[in-house]
Design an enzyme around this catalytic site. Structure first.
Site, PDB file in Angstrom:
ATOM      1  N   SER A   1     -34.415  -8.845  13.902  1.00  0.00           N
ATOM      2  CA  SER A   1     -34.665  -9.156  15.312  1.00  0.00           C
ATOM      3  C   SER A   1     -33.354  -9.594  15.935  1.00  0.00           C
ATOM      4  O   SER A   1     -32.459 -10.112  15.237  1.00  0.00           O
ATOM      5  CB  SER A   1     -35.691 -10.290  15.442  1.00  0.00           C
ATOM      6  OG  SER A   1     -35.717 -10.831  16.761  1.00  0.00           O
TER       7      SER A   1
ATOM      8  N   TYR B   1     -38.609 -18.736  13.123  1.00  0.00           N
ATOM      9  CA  TYR B   1     -38.548 -17.276  13.221  1.00  0.00           C
ATOM     10  C   TYR B   1     -37.099 -16.789  13.195  1.00  0.00           C
ATOM     11  O   TYR B   1     -36.760 -15.865  12.447  1.00  0.00           O
ATOM     12  CB  TYR B   1     -39.240 -16.810  14.497  1.00  0.00           C
ATOM     13  CG  TYR B   1     -39.252 -15.306  14.654  1.00  0.00           C
ATOM     14  CD1 TYR B   1     -40.061 -14.510  13.849  1.00  0.00           C
ATOM     15  CD2 TYR B   1     -38.442 -14.681  15.597  1.00  0.00           C
ATOM     16  CE1 TYR B   1     -40.067 -13.132  13.984  1.00  0.00           C
ATOM     17  CE2 TYR B   1     -38.442 -13.306  15.745  1.00  0.00           C
ATOM     18  CZ  TYR B   1     -39.259 -12.532  14.928  1.00  0.00           C
ATOM     19  OH  TYR B   1     -39.257 -11.157  15.059  1.00  0.00           O
TER      20      TYR B   1
END
Length: 266
Positions: free
Chosen positions: A141, A154
């Protein structure tokens, strides 16, 4: 063992990015092993891909947060010599401040985004090396290089995916095994619509959200072009080149046994 067709394994395949990877790889002539939690979704996708592309599709219903389910997928990766591609796509986000998060939410992100990805890569790699052929695609990501007030866990897990993949790329540089890491920005998937992440899709500016189809197609072009690190939404490639060069220079600057002058007492 030789086979007339090769197999691609896609985790998190029941929807979104994983389902698009499954479709695109089937269109490229791969048979498929699809891994996800939702049996009904996998069955529907399996039938569609078989009909559309003539692919042989095997379904593995598995929750990759669970030890026993990860072990079942590991066994397939370790023992099926037809497997040529592994797409480590399974993952999820809980976007909220750590103090407002449960330990279970944090642990689940680590289990799925980090532990299962590492274990499945371990499982598939010996076969790839023995055949001197194979492709591993790890989905990270853009938050691997940027943390938000709601993304500490995350971002940490995706930073691991980036660092893990870069190290693995160096290890495998002189082999026939290719490893790509893909860093999507906001992508339109069911995670947002289900509210799983804690941030609804409606909270994002529409012009910043890429479709899963465009994301995967861009990532596959990057793979075809031999990219090790693919940023599907970044138009100026030099930004990554400069960033990576600065990272290398910073690391080189650490290689001294002498404290920096600002840390030395007068």
């Amino acid at each position: 063992m030789s086979t007339s067709r090769k197999t691609a394994v896609v985790t998190g395949a029941s929807s979104g990015i994983g389902a698009v990877y499954a479709d695109r790889l089937a269109a490229r002539g791969y048979d498929l092993i699809l891994v996800a939690r939702r049996a009904d979704r996998l069955a529907a996708l399996s039938g569609k891909l078989s009909e559309t592309h003539g692919a042989k599709v095997q379904v593995l219903v598995a929750d990759l947060e669970k030890e026993t389910d990860v072990a079942r997928v590991e066994a397939v990766l370790a023992n099926d010599a037809s497997v040529q591609v592994l797409v480590n796509n399974a993952g999820f986000a809980r976007l909220r401040p750590l103090a407002q998060s449960s330990l279970n939410d944090s642990s689940s992100q680590v289990a799925l985004n980090v532990t299962s990805l590492t274990r499945l890569t371990h499982a598939v790699l010996p076969g790839f090396l023995s055949r001197n052929d194979g492709v591993i695609i790890n989905i990270a990501s853009v938050l691997a290089v940027h943390s938000l007030p709601v993304s500490s866990v995350y971002s940490g897990t995706k930073a691991y995916v980036l660092a893990f993949t870069r190290g693995l790329q160096d290890e495998l540089a002189n082999t026939g095994v290719k490893v790509q890491v893909v860093l999507p920005a906001s992508t339109a998937t069911e995670i947002w619509s289900e509210g799983v992440s804690g941030v609804p899709l409606s909270a994002l500016r529409p012009e910043t959200v890429m479709s899963a189809e465009n994301m995967v197609d861009a990532a596959l072009v990057g793979l075809d072009n031999g990219e090790a690190v693919t940023w599907p939404s970044v138009a100026d490639e030099s930004l990554w080149t400069k960033y990576d060069a600065a990272r290398s220079a910073l690391f080189a600057a650490t290689q001294t046994g002498t404290p920096a002058p600002r840390y030395q007492k007068a």
